[in-house]
Design an enzyme around this catalytic site. Structure first.
Site, short mmCIF file in Angstrom:
data_model
loop_
_atom_site.label_atom_id
_atom_site.label_comp_id
_atom_site.label_asym_id
_atom_site.label_seq_id
_atom_site.Cartn_x
_atom_site.Cartn_y
_atom_site.Cartn_z
N LYS A 106 0.81 -1.24 0.00
CA LYS A 106 0.00 0.00 0.00
C LYS A 106 0.83 1.27 0.00
O LYS A 106 0.43 2.29 -0.57
CB LYS A 106 -0.99 0.01 1.16
CG LYS A 106 -0.43 -0.28 2.53
CD LYS A 106 -0.60 -1.73 2.88
CE LYS A 106 0.35 -2.18 3.95
NZ LYS A 106 -0.28 -3.00 4.95
N GLU A 130 -5.24 -5.35 -5.40
CA GLU A 130 -6.34 -5.73 -4.48
C GLU A 130 -5.84 -5.93 -3.05
O GLU A 130 -6.51 -5.51 -2.09
CB GLU A 130 -7.01 -7.01 -4.99
CG GLU A 130 -8.20 -7.46 -4.19
CD GLU A 130 -9.37 -6.49 -4.26
OE1 GLU A 130 -9.96 -6.37 -5.33
OE2 GLU A 130 -9.67 -5.84 -3.23
N VAL A 133 -5.29 -3.06 0.06
CA VAL A 133 -6.32 -2.46 0.93
C VAL A 133 -7.24 -3.55 1.46
O VAL A 133 -7.78 -4.34 0.68
CB VAL A 133 -7.17 -1.42 0.16
CG1 VAL A 133 -8.25 -0.83 1.07
CG2 VAL A 133 -6.31 -0.32 -0.43
N GLY A 135 -6.67 -6.28 3.28
CA GLY A 135 -6.21 -7.67 3.33
C GLY A 135 -6.92 -8.52 2.29
O GLY A 135 -6.80 -8.28 1.08
N GLU A 191 2.61 -4.46 10.68
CA GLU A 191 3.72 -4.20 9.76
C GLU A 191 5.04 -4.54 10.47
O GLU A 191 5.08 -4.56 11.71
CB GLU A 191 3.74 -2.72 9.37
CG GLU A 191 2.50 -2.24 8.65
CD GLU A 191 2.26 -3.00 7.35
OE1 GLU A 191 3.13 -2.98 6.48
OE2 GLU A 191 1.21 -3.63 7.23
N ASP A 202 -0.72 3.67 8.06
CA ASP A 202 -1.17 2.58 7.19
C ASP A 202 -2.61 2.82 6.72
O ASP A 202 -2.92 2.62 5.54
CB ASP A 202 -1.06 1.25 7.96
CG ASP A 202 -1.47 0.05 7.12
OD1 ASP A 202 -0.66 -0.41 6.31
OD2 ASP A 202 -2.63 -0.39 7.26
N LYS A 206 -3.97 3.46 2.79
CA LYS A 206 -5.07 2.71 2.17
C LYS A 206 -6.17 3.65 1.68
O LYS A 206 -6.73 3.44 0.60
CB LYS A 206 -5.61 1.68 3.16
CG LYS A 206 -4.61 0.55 3.41
CD LYS A 206 -5.00 -0.28 4.60
CE LYS A 206 -4.04 -1.44 4.80
NZ LYS A 206 -4.16 -2.05 6.13
N GLY A 297 -3.28 -10.29 7.78
CA GLY A 297 -2.91 -11.68 8.04
C GLY A 297 -2.45 -12.36 6.77
O GLY A 297 -2.81 -11.99 5.66
N1 HSE Z 1 -0.61 -4.12 9.05
C1 HSE Z 1 -1.76 -4.10 8.22
C2 HSE Z 1 -3.00 -4.12 9.09
C3 HSE Z 1 -1.70 -5.29 7.31
O1 HSE Z 1 -2.89 -4.43 10.28
O2 HSE Z 1 -4.09 -3.84 8.61
C4 HSE Z 1 -2.72 -5.30 6.22
O3 HSE Z 1 -2.54 -4.22 5.33
#
Ligand code: HSE
Length: 321
Positions: A106, A130, A133, A135, A191, A202, A206, A297
Protein backbone atom coordinates in the site's frame (compact mmCIF):
# COMPACT_ATOMS: atom_id res chain seq x y z
CA UNK A 1 -15.20 -28.24 -13.28
CA UNK A 2 -13.39 -26.14 -15.87
CA UNK A 3 -10.54 -27.76 -17.79
CA UNK A 4 -7.15 -26.09 -17.26
CA UNK A 5 -6.57 -24.43 -20.61
CA UNK A 6 -3.90 -21.96 -19.52
CA UNK A 7 -0.62 -22.29 -17.69
CA UNK A 8 1.08 -19.20 -16.31
CA UNK A 9 4.48 -18.85 -14.70
CA UNK A 10 4.79 -16.60 -11.68
CA UNK A 11 7.61 -15.15 -9.57
CA UNK A 12 7.29 -13.86 -6.02
CA UNK A 13 9.53 -10.99 -4.91
CA UNK A 14 9.81 -10.86 -1.11
CA UNK A 15 9.41 -13.98 1.04
CA UNK A 16 8.06 -12.40 4.24
CA UNK A 17 4.73 -13.23 5.83
CA UNK A 18 2.59 -12.45 2.75
CA UNK A 19 4.99 -13.81 0.09
CA UNK A 20 5.20 -17.07 2.01
CA UNK A 21 1.40 -17.15 2.28
CA UNK A 22 1.08 -16.77 -1.50
CA UNK A 23 3.54 -19.64 -2.15
CA UNK A 24 1.70 -21.85 0.36
CA UNK A 25 -1.75 -21.03 -1.00
CA UNK A 26 -0.67 -21.71 -4.60
CA UNK A 27 0.58 -25.09 -3.43
CA UNK A 28 -2.17 -26.21 -1.03
CA UNK A 29 -5.09 -24.95 -3.15
CA UNK A 30 -3.56 -25.72 -6.57
CA UNK A 31 -6.42 -27.95 -7.66
CA UNK A 32 -9.16 -25.63 -6.35
CA UNK A 33 -7.51 -22.65 -8.05
CA UNK A 34 -7.33 -24.44 -11.40
CA UNK A 35 -10.82 -25.87 -11.07
CA UNK A 36 -12.23 -22.43 -10.27
CA UNK A 37 -10.37 -20.45 -12.90
CA UNK A 38 -9.18 -22.73 -15.67
CA UNK A 39 -5.64 -21.49 -15.04
CA UNK A 40 -2.71 -23.56 -13.80
CA UNK A 41 -0.37 -21.29 -11.85
CA UNK A 42 3.25 -22.45 -11.74
CA UNK A 43 5.47 -20.74 -9.19
CA UNK A 44 8.88 -20.56 -10.88
CA UNK A 45 10.98 -18.22 -8.70
CA UNK A 46 11.08 -16.67 -5.27
CA UNK A 47 13.35 -13.65 -4.95
CA UNK A 48 14.66 -12.68 -1.54
CA UNK A 49 17.95 -11.51 -0.10
CA UNK A 50 17.50 -13.90 2.82
CA UNK A 51 17.58 -17.59 2.02
CA UNK A 52 15.25 -19.32 4.49
CA UNK A 53 17.07 -22.01 6.49
CA UNK A 54 14.72 -24.88 5.68
CA UNK A 55 12.02 -24.26 3.17
CA UNK A 56 10.16 -26.61 0.87
CA UNK A 57 10.44 -23.80 -1.71
CA UNK A 58 14.26 -23.68 -1.58
CA UNK A 59 14.78 -24.88 -5.20
CA UNK A 60 12.88 -21.81 -6.42
CA UNK A 61 15.04 -19.26 -4.62
CA UNK A 62 17.00 -16.61 -6.52
CA UNK A 63 18.74 -13.50 -5.27
CA UNK A 64 19.18 -11.74 -8.61
CA UNK A 65 16.15 -9.91 -9.99
CA UNK A 66 17.47 -10.07 -13.55
CA UNK A 67 16.84 -13.84 -13.61
CA UNK A 68 13.11 -13.08 -13.35
CA UNK A 69 13.29 -10.03 -15.59
CA UNK A 70 14.87 -11.97 -18.44
CA UNK A 71 12.79 -15.13 -18.20
CA UNK A 72 10.19 -14.78 -20.94
CA UNK A 73 8.07 -17.58 -19.42
CA UNK A 74 7.27 -15.47 -16.35
CA UNK A 75 4.21 -13.36 -17.09
CA UNK A 76 3.22 -12.29 -13.56
CA UNK A 77 5.41 -10.96 -10.76
CA UNK A 78 4.08 -10.75 -7.21
CA UNK A 79 5.58 -7.87 -5.25
CA UNK A 80 5.43 -8.58 -1.53
CA UNK A 81 8.71 -6.87 -0.66
CA UNK A 82 6.87 -4.12 1.14
CA UNK A 83 9.46 -1.33 0.97
CA UNK A 84 9.41 1.55 -1.48
CA UNK A 85 12.97 1.43 -2.81
CA UNK A 86 13.58 -2.06 -4.22
CA UNK A 87 9.87 -2.64 -4.72
CA UNK A 88 9.54 0.53 -6.81
CA UNK A 89 12.55 -0.24 -9.01
CA UNK A 90 11.72 -3.92 -9.52
CA UNK A 91 8.06 -3.10 -10.26
CA UNK A 92 9.08 -0.63 -12.98
CA UNK A 93 11.56 -3.10 -14.49
CA UNK A 94 9.00 -5.91 -14.43
CA UNK A 95 6.29 -3.78 -16.08
CA UNK A 96 8.76 -2.52 -18.71
CA UNK A 97 9.77 -6.09 -19.50
CA UNK A 98 6.14 -6.94 -20.27
CA UNK A 99 5.21 -8.68 -17.02
CA UNK A 100 2.09 -7.91 -15.01
CA UNK A 101 2.67 -7.03 -11.36
CA UNK A 102 0.43 -7.89 -8.42
CA UNK A 103 1.10 -6.18 -5.11
CA UNK A 104 0.09 -5.95 -1.46
CA UNK A 105 2.32 -2.87 -0.98
CA UNK A 106 0.00 0.00 0.00
CA UNK A 107 2.86 2.41 0.67
CA UNK A 108 4.18 1.99 -2.87
CA UNK A 109 0.72 2.28 -4.45
CA UNK A 110 -0.13 5.36 -2.35
CA UNK A 111 3.16 7.03 -3.35
CA UNK A 112 3.63 5.97 -6.98
CA UNK A 113 0.31 4.41 -8.02
CA UNK A 114 -0.49 6.87 -10.81
CA UNK A 115 2.90 6.36 -12.44
CA UNK A 116 2.78 2.56 -12.10
CA UNK A 117 -0.79 2.21 -13.44
CA UNK A 118 0.24 4.33 -16.45
CA UNK A 119 3.43 2.32 -16.97
CA UNK A 120 1.42 -0.92 -16.95
CA UNK A 121 -0.95 0.50 -19.54
CA UNK A 122 1.92 1.66 -21.78
CA UNK A 123 3.33 -1.86 -21.71
CA UNK A 124 -0.01 -3.64 -22.21
CA UNK A 125 0.20 -5.41 -18.89
CA UNK A 126 -1.63 -5.09 -15.56
CA UNK A 127 -0.72 -3.57 -12.22
CA UNK A 128 -3.22 -5.06 -9.76
CA UNK A 129 -3.41 -3.92 -6.15
CA UNK A 130 -6.34 -5.73 -4.48
CA UNK A 131 -4.22 -6.94 -1.55
CA UNK A 132 -3.01 -3.43 -0.74
CA UNK A 133 -6.32 -2.46 0.93
CA UNK A 134 -8.38 -4.51 3.36
CA UNK A 135 -6.21 -7.67 3.33
CA UNK A 136 -8.34 -10.43 1.82
CA UNK A 137 -11.56 -8.46 1.34
CA UNK A 138 -12.53 -7.91 -2.29
CA UNK A 139 -12.73 -4.10 -2.42
CA UNK A 140 -10.78 -2.84 -5.41
CA UNK A 141 -12.14 -5.26 -7.98
CA UNK A 142 -15.77 -4.46 -7.00
CA UNK A 143 -14.91 -0.74 -6.91
CA UNK A 144 -13.50 -0.82 -10.44
CA UNK A 145 -16.08 -3.17 -11.94
CA UNK A 146 -19.31 -3.52 -9.95
CA UNK A 147 -19.58 0.14 -8.92
CA UNK A 148 -18.65 1.55 -12.34
CA UNK A 149 -22.16 2.95 -12.90
CA UNK A 150 -21.99 5.08 -9.75
CA UNK A 151 -20.51 8.40 -8.76
CA UNK A 152 -18.85 7.79 -5.39
CA UNK A 153 -18.94 10.73 -3.00
CA UNK A 154 -17.49 9.31 0.19
CA UNK A 155 -15.39 6.37 1.38
CA UNK A 156 -14.88 5.58 5.04
CA UNK A 157 -14.14 2.67 7.29
CA UNK A 158 -11.90 0.58 9.47
CA UNK A 159 -8.84 -0.15 7.36
CA UNK A 160 -6.21 -1.41 9.76
CA UNK A 161 -6.53 -4.87 11.28
CA UNK A 162 -3.80 -4.31 13.87
CA UNK A 163 -5.46 -1.18 15.30
CA UNK A 164 -8.89 -2.76 15.28
CA UNK A 165 -7.54 -5.86 17.00
CA UNK A 166 -5.83 -3.74 19.69
CA UNK A 167 -8.90 -1.53 20.27
CA UNK A 168 -11.20 -4.56 20.45
CA UNK A 169 -8.92 -6.34 22.95
CA UNK A 170 -8.68 -3.22 25.10
CA UNK A 171 -12.44 -2.62 24.97
CA UNK A 172 -13.81 -6.14 25.30
CA UNK A 173 -11.16 -7.87 27.41
CA UNK A 174 -9.49 -5.03 29.32
CA UNK A 175 -6.13 -5.95 27.75
CA UNK A 176 -3.48 -3.23 28.04
CA UNK A 177 -2.21 -1.53 24.86
CA UNK A 178 1.32 -3.05 24.87
CA UNK A 179 0.05 -6.63 25.37
CA UNK A 180 -2.57 -6.26 22.65
CA UNK A 181 0.03 -4.87 20.23
CA UNK A 182 2.39 -7.80 20.94
CA UNK A 183 -0.46 -10.24 20.26
CA UNK A 184 -1.27 -8.48 16.95
CA UNK A 185 2.40 -8.84 15.95
CA UNK A 186 2.46 -12.52 16.91
CA UNK A 187 -0.66 -13.13 14.81
CA UNK A 188 1.08 -11.64 11.75
CA UNK A 189 -1.24 -8.61 11.47
CA UNK A 190 1.22 -5.79 12.14
CA UNK A 191 3.72 -4.20 9.76
CA UNK A 192 7.43 -5.02 10.35
CA UNK A 193 7.53 -1.62 12.06
CA UNK A 194 4.13 -1.47 13.80
CA UNK A 195 4.45 2.30 14.17
CA UNK A 196 2.95 2.49 10.66
CA UNK A 197 -0.17 0.74 12.00
CA UNK A 198 -0.72 2.46 15.33
CA UNK A 199 0.21 5.95 14.09
CA UNK A 200 -2.57 5.82 11.46
CA UNK A 201 -0.10 5.96 8.53
CA UNK A 202 -1.17 2.58 7.19
CA UNK A 203 -4.84 3.61 7.25
CA UNK A 204 -3.87 6.84 5.49
CA UNK A 205 -2.03 4.92 2.74
CA UNK A 206 -5.07 2.71 2.17
CA UNK A 207 -7.51 5.61 1.99
CA UNK A 208 -5.07 7.26 -0.48
CA UNK A 209 -5.20 4.15 -2.70
CA UNK A 210 -9.01 4.13 -2.61
CA UNK A 211 -9.17 7.89 -3.31
CA UNK A 212 -6.85 7.43 -6.26
CA UNK A 213 -9.08 4.75 -7.75
CA UNK A 214 -12.48 6.24 -6.87
CA UNK A 215 -11.76 9.96 -7.39
CA UNK A 216 -8.64 10.00 -9.58
CA UNK A 217 -6.86 12.14 -6.98
CA UNK A 218 -3.37 11.94 -5.52
CA UNK A 219 -3.60 12.96 -1.86
CA UNK A 220 -0.84 15.15 -0.47
CA UNK A 221 0.21 13.60 2.89
CA UNK A 222 1.10 17.05 4.20
CA UNK A 223 -2.49 18.20 3.75
CA UNK A 224 -3.87 15.56 6.10
CA UNK A 225 -3.92 15.41 9.88
CA UNK A 226 -3.35 11.78 10.79
CA UNK A 227 -4.08 10.67 14.33
CA UNK A 228 -3.36 7.14 15.51
CA UNK A 229 -4.29 5.04 18.52
CA UNK A 230 -1.15 5.30 20.67
CA UNK A 231 -2.74 7.58 23.26
CA UNK A 232 -6.28 6.35 23.00
CA UNK A 233 -8.57 6.17 26.04
CA UNK A 234 -11.28 3.55 25.98
CA UNK A 235 -14.62 5.35 26.41
CA UNK A 236 -17.13 4.11 29.03
CA UNK A 237 -19.89 3.97 26.38
CA UNK A 238 -19.86 3.18 22.67
CA UNK A 239 -16.88 1.74 20.76
CA UNK A 240 -13.74 3.53 19.69
CA UNK A 241 -12.52 2.76 16.14
CA UNK A 242 -9.76 4.15 13.93
CA UNK A 243 -11.63 5.59 10.96
CA UNK A 244 -10.12 6.60 7.62
CA UNK A 245 -12.33 8.83 5.52
CA UNK A 246 -12.21 10.52 2.09
CA UNK A 247 -14.97 12.91 1.04
CA UNK A 248 -15.39 14.30 -2.47
CA UNK A 249 -16.24 17.98 -2.08
CA UNK A 250 -18.38 20.06 -4.46
CA UNK A 251 -15.29 21.82 -5.85
CA UNK A 252 -13.77 18.43 -6.82
CA UNK A 253 -11.24 18.40 -4.00
CA UNK A 254 -10.98 15.38 -1.76
CA UNK A 255 -10.82 15.84 2.01
CA UNK A 256 -9.07 13.02 3.84
CA UNK A 257 -8.91 12.32 7.57
CA UNK A 258 -7.63 9.54 9.81
CA UNK A 259 -8.57 9.60 13.49
CA UNK A 260 -10.07 7.49 16.28
CA UNK A 261 -13.80 8.03 16.60
CA UNK A 262 -16.32 6.95 19.24
CA UNK A 263 -19.28 5.19 17.63
CA UNK A 264 -22.63 4.39 19.16
CA UNK A 265 -23.05 0.65 19.85
CA UNK A 266 -25.90 0.50 17.35
CA UNK A 267 -23.69 1.63 14.43
CA UNK A 268 -22.55 -0.99 11.94
CA UNK A 269 -18.84 -0.16 12.22
CA UNK A 270 -19.00 -0.32 16.04
CA UNK A 271 -19.58 -4.05 15.66
CA UNK A 272 -16.59 -4.72 13.42
CA UNK A 273 -14.15 -6.43 15.79
CA UNK A 274 -10.67 -7.88 15.96
CA UNK A 275 -8.73 -8.13 12.71
CA UNK A 276 -11.86 -7.48 10.66
CA UNK A 277 -12.07 -4.37 8.47
CA UNK A 278 -15.13 -2.77 6.92
CA UNK A 279 -15.23 -0.09 4.27
CA UNK A 280 -18.29 1.86 3.14
CA UNK A 281 -18.66 3.43 -0.31
CA UNK A 282 -21.37 6.06 -0.64
CA UNK A 283 -22.67 5.71 -4.21
CA UNK A 284 -25.27 7.81 -6.01
CA UNK A 285 -27.24 4.98 -7.64
CA UNK A 286 -26.61 2.10 -5.23
CA UNK A 287 -26.54 4.07 -1.97
CA UNK A 288 -24.18 2.82 0.74
CA UNK A 289 -22.41 -0.47 0.20
CA UNK A 290 -20.14 -2.16 2.77
CA UNK A 291 -17.26 -4.55 2.25
CA UNK A 292 -16.36 -6.60 5.33
CA UNK A 293 -13.83 -9.32 6.14
CA UNK A 294 -10.36 -10.08 7.44
CA UNK A 295 -8.23 -7.01 6.82
CA UNK A 296 -4.79 -8.43 7.64
CA UNK A 297 -2.91 -11.68 8.04
CA UNK A 298 -0.96 -14.09 5.90
CA UNK A 299 -3.62 -16.26 4.27
CA UNK A 300 -6.41 -13.65 3.88
CA UNK A 301 -3.96 -11.34 2.10
CA UNK A 302 -2.57 -14.22 0.04
CA UNK A 303 -6.14 -14.94 -1.09
CA UNK A 304 -6.39 -11.45 -2.59
CA UNK A 305 -2.95 -11.74 -4.25
CA UNK A 306 -3.83 -15.06 -5.88
CA UNK A 307 -7.13 -13.64 -7.19
CA UNK A 308 -5.14 -10.86 -8.89
CA UNK A 309 -2.65 -13.40 -10.33
CA UNK A 310 -5.60 -15.22 -11.89
CA UNK A 311 -6.98 -11.98 -13.29
CA UNK A 312 -3.60 -11.31 -14.92
CA UNK A 313 -3.61 -14.85 -16.27
CA UNK A 314 -7.04 -14.40 -17.85
CA UNK A 315 -8.73 -16.73 -15.36
CA UNK A 316 -12.42 -17.26 -15.92
CA UNK A 317 -14.93 -16.17 -13.30
CA UNK A 318 -15.28 -18.51 -10.33
CA UNK A 319 -18.64 -20.13 -10.79
CA UNK A 320 -18.00 -23.79 -11.62
CA UNK A 321 -19.97 -23.53 -14.84
N1 HSE B 1 -0.61 -4.12 9.05
C1 HSE B 1 -1.76 -4.10 8.22
C2 HSE B 1 -3.00 -4.12 9.09
C3 HSE B 1 -1.70 -5.29 7.31
O1 HSE B 1 -2.89 -4.43 10.28
O2 HSE B 1 -4.09 -3.84 8.61
C4 HSE B 1 -2.72 -5.30 6.22
O3 HSE B 1 -2.54 -4.22 5.33
Amino acid sequence: MKPSDKKIYVAIMGFGNIGRGVAELLKTNAKTITDNSGVEVVLKYILDVRFPAESEFEPLFVTDFSVIEHDADVSVVVETIGDTKFAYNFTKLALRSGKSVVTSNKELVALHGFELFALAQENNVKYLVEASVGGGIPIIHPLRHCLAANKITEIYGILNGTCNYILTEMTNNGTDYATALKAAQALGYAEPNPDADVSGKDTFRKICVLSMLAFGKQIDPNSVRIKGIQDVNIPPKGKIKLIGRAVLKDDGDVEVSVAPQVLDDSELLANVNGVFNAVVFRCDALGDVVFYGKGAGKMPTASAVVADILECGGGAANGKC
